[in-house]
Design a protein around this motif. Sequence first.
Motif, PDB file in Angstrom:
ATOM      1  N   VAL A 265      22.704  62.855  12.501  1.00 33.72           N
ATOM      2  CA  VAL A 265      23.400  62.577  11.375  1.00 33.72           C
ATOM      3  C   VAL A 265      22.801  62.180  10.317  1.00 33.72           C
ATOM      4  CG1 VAL A 265      25.839  61.482  10.666  1.00 33.72           C
ATOM      5  CG2 VAL A 265      25.586  62.783  13.035  1.00 33.72           C
ATOM      6  N   VAL A 266      22.105  60.938  10.906  1.00 32.00           N
ATOM      7  CA  VAL A 266      21.183  60.206   9.655  1.00 32.00           C
ATOM      8  C   VAL A 266      20.223  61.318   8.851  1.00 32.00           C
ATOM      9  CG1 VAL A 266      19.480  58.659   9.152  1.00 32.00           C
ATOM     10  CG2 VAL A 266      21.218  58.102  11.039  1.00 32.00           C
ATOM     11  N   LYS A 267      19.723  62.178   9.738  1.00 35.41           N
ATOM     12  CA  LYS A 267      18.728  63.361   9.011  1.00 35.41           C
ATOM     13  C   LYS A 267      19.820  64.095   8.028  1.00 35.41           C
ATOM     14  CE  LYS A 267      15.780  67.281   9.839  1.00 35.41           C
ATOM     15  NZ  LYS A 267      15.276  68.132  10.970  1.00 35.41           N
ATOM     16  N   ALA A 268      20.851  64.432   8.544  1.00 34.54           N
ATOM     17  CA  ALA A 268      21.720  65.365   7.755  1.00 34.54           C
ATOM     18  C   ALA A 268      22.199  64.674   6.297  1.00 34.54           C
ATOM     19  CB  ALA A 268      22.864  65.792   8.425  1.00 34.54           C
ATOM     20  N   ASP A 331      30.733  61.374   3.595  1.00 33.95           N
ATOM     21  CA  ASP A 331      30.217  62.821   3.386  1.00 33.95           C
ATOM     22  C   ASP A 331      29.405  63.383   4.694  1.00 33.95           C
ATOM     23  OD1 ASP A 331      31.099  62.830   0.830  1.00 33.95           O
ATOM     24  OD2 ASP A 331      29.045  62.007   0.121  1.00 33.95           O
ATOM     25  N   ALA A 332      29.588  62.652   5.594  1.00 32.46           N
ATOM     26  CA  ALA A 332      28.608  63.045   6.809  1.00 32.46           C
ATOM     27  C   ALA A 332      29.068  64.551   7.392  1.00 32.46           C
ATOM     28  CB  ALA A 332      28.947  61.920   7.971  1.00 32.46           C
ATOM     29  N   TYR A 333      30.384  64.649   7.267  1.00 34.13           N
ATOM     30  CA  TYR A 333      31.029  66.201   7.674  1.00 34.13           C
ATOM     31  C   TYR A 333      30.329  67.224   6.984  1.00 34.13           C
ATOM     32  CZ  TYR A 333      34.230  69.913   8.045  1.00 34.13           C
ATOM     33  OH  TYR A 333      34.783  71.503   8.331  1.00 34.13           O
ATOM     34  N   TRP A 334      30.075  66.988   5.586  1.00 31.95           N
ATOM     35  CA  TRP A 334      29.651  67.948   4.603  1.00 31.95           C
ATOM     36  C   TRP A 334      28.000  68.058   4.978  1.00 31.95           C
ATOM     37  CZ3 TRP A 334      33.384  70.898   3.355  1.00 31.95           C
ATOM     38  CH2 TRP A 334      34.533  70.434   3.095  1.00 31.95           C
ATOM     39  N   ALA A 335      27.462  66.795   5.164  1.00 34.08           N
ATOM     40  CA  ALA A 335      26.104  66.826   5.458  1.00 34.08           C
ATOM     41  C   ALA A 335      25.728  67.610   6.883  1.00 34.08           C
ATOM     42  CB  ALA A 335      25.659  65.328   5.370  1.00 34.08           C
ATOM     43  N   VAL A 378      29.116  61.090  15.217  1.00 37.48           N
ATOM     44  CA  VAL A 378      29.478  59.821  14.615  1.00 37.48           C
ATOM     45  C   VAL A 378      30.843  59.505  15.113  1.00 37.48           C
ATOM     46  CG1 VAL A 378      28.894  60.778  12.175  1.00 37.48           C
ATOM     47  CG2 VAL A 378      30.930  61.127  13.078  1.00 37.48           C
ATOM     48  N   GLY A 379      30.696  58.017  15.078  1.00 35.49           N
ATOM     49  CA  GLY A 379      31.856  57.349  15.820  1.00 35.49           C
ATOM     50  C   GLY A 379      32.354  56.005  15.255  1.00 35.49           C
ATOM     51  N   HIS A 380      33.552  55.841  15.512  1.00 36.70           N
ATOM     52  CA  HIS A 380      34.242  54.667  15.324  1.00 36.70           C
ATOM     53  C   HIS A 380      33.896  53.727  16.256  1.00 36.70           C
ATOM     54  CE1 HIS A 380      35.999  57.131  12.179  1.00 36.70           C
ATOM     55  NE2 HIS A 380      36.854  57.651  12.973  1.00 36.70           N
TER      56      HIS A 380
END
Length: 467
Positions: A265-268, A331-335, A378-380
Amino acid sequence: MVQPTDLPRNETGIATVLGILKQQFAEQFQTGQAIREQHGHTTTWIKNQAPDAVIFARSTQDVADAVKVCAAHKVPVIAFGTGTSLEGHVNAPAGGISIDLSQMDRVLEVNAGDLDCRVQPGVTREALNTHLRDQGLFFPIDPGANASLGGMTATRASGTNAVRYGTMKDNVISVEAVMADGTVIRTAGRARKSSAGYDLTRLMVGSEGTLGIITEITLRLQGIPEAINSARCSFPSLEAACETVMSVIQFGLPVARIELLDAMVVKAVNGYSKLSLPETPMLLLEFHGSEAGVAEQAETFSMLADENGGSDYQATTTVEERNKLWQARHDAYWAMLALRPGCKAVATDVCVPISRLADAVVAANAKADELGLIAPIVGHAGDGNFHASLLLDMDNADEVARAEEYVSWLSSLAISMEGTCTGEHGIGQGKRPYLVSELGAAVDVMGTLKRALDPDNIMNPGKILPN
């Protein structure tokens, strides 16, 4: 694509109701195919099941009038907010009438001295917070999408702030709802506590439109904090990041947000949001309070992170930097979609006790690798809730079958850890197969309540409970 079951249709009743409601609601009544399909809309992989018509309600009375007609002819009624739900909640497996509440979008009153407000169900969380800003107040539940507050109440939503401010069940004081026979009820007053009878408010919160349609909500509000500090910290492994989360909770640090991003996710996010974050597992945090308080909280977190190998710790109180950081998270979803152009993202949402978070996240990553799936996480993390988002080629039947296997495995894993198959998205159609294994005989009690309040099963049939 997951194929939900089509339920038997009451063709005679539907035809009769369409004629009555068309005359009664005039231009508020729509039967165009595109509109109907939009109201069977689902943002996941569940097949669209469109209603037979859509009514754009403008008042509680409109909702009550429509429900009374449908009840008289035993025709299904499905509430619709903004269409951001993820488990097929607004599908119409037996046909029927979708009642769109988006035009019921007024903030009816704000009681600043009592820290509460009363809103119609079509008000979105962003619109409410814009309305409240000048009064120094905000509503803290943030599921990411700009969902309607009616939908958030119906699905018992939560989000990034839940670790400090709780979920919708903790922030709804009372609701007004239209029941299956068209009766309008209010579940409570504005008092902060009550011992008066059954807790009907909590019964309606999370009922997903299967017991009634929510037409007003009284909500708890919070004062905008004097100071807000956002921070990020990288870790050598998912285990180290999760161990830090557990340390934060056990220490009693009143963190407002603590979000986990795995390396993928960080890369995205780096690619999508033009950032240069270290591409290792990361925690994003936010602290609320006084200037001195947030500084102390940030310092304490830094100490806890160091003990678990945390590095590249950075904190900021500037609005611009904070917004940039959290926009990247939202924006993580779109990333993630950009990692595999043309794919569909299917988000899971299991939740486990904090002490099992590391085990669950590591196992989820390993299982995805075993099945040959791309599933960034990703997580809460502060409440043990995480999302493994499967990036799928929906035209690849073998890949979709492996994804279905993964979703089933992950839900079962969470339940085996004394967790839940859904931390915040709700059951809808997609999670129904796992509810009995999670709650056992309690599902029969739910069925008894459903039959008592909705004997003809017209309120959003085919959701939550087995058919």
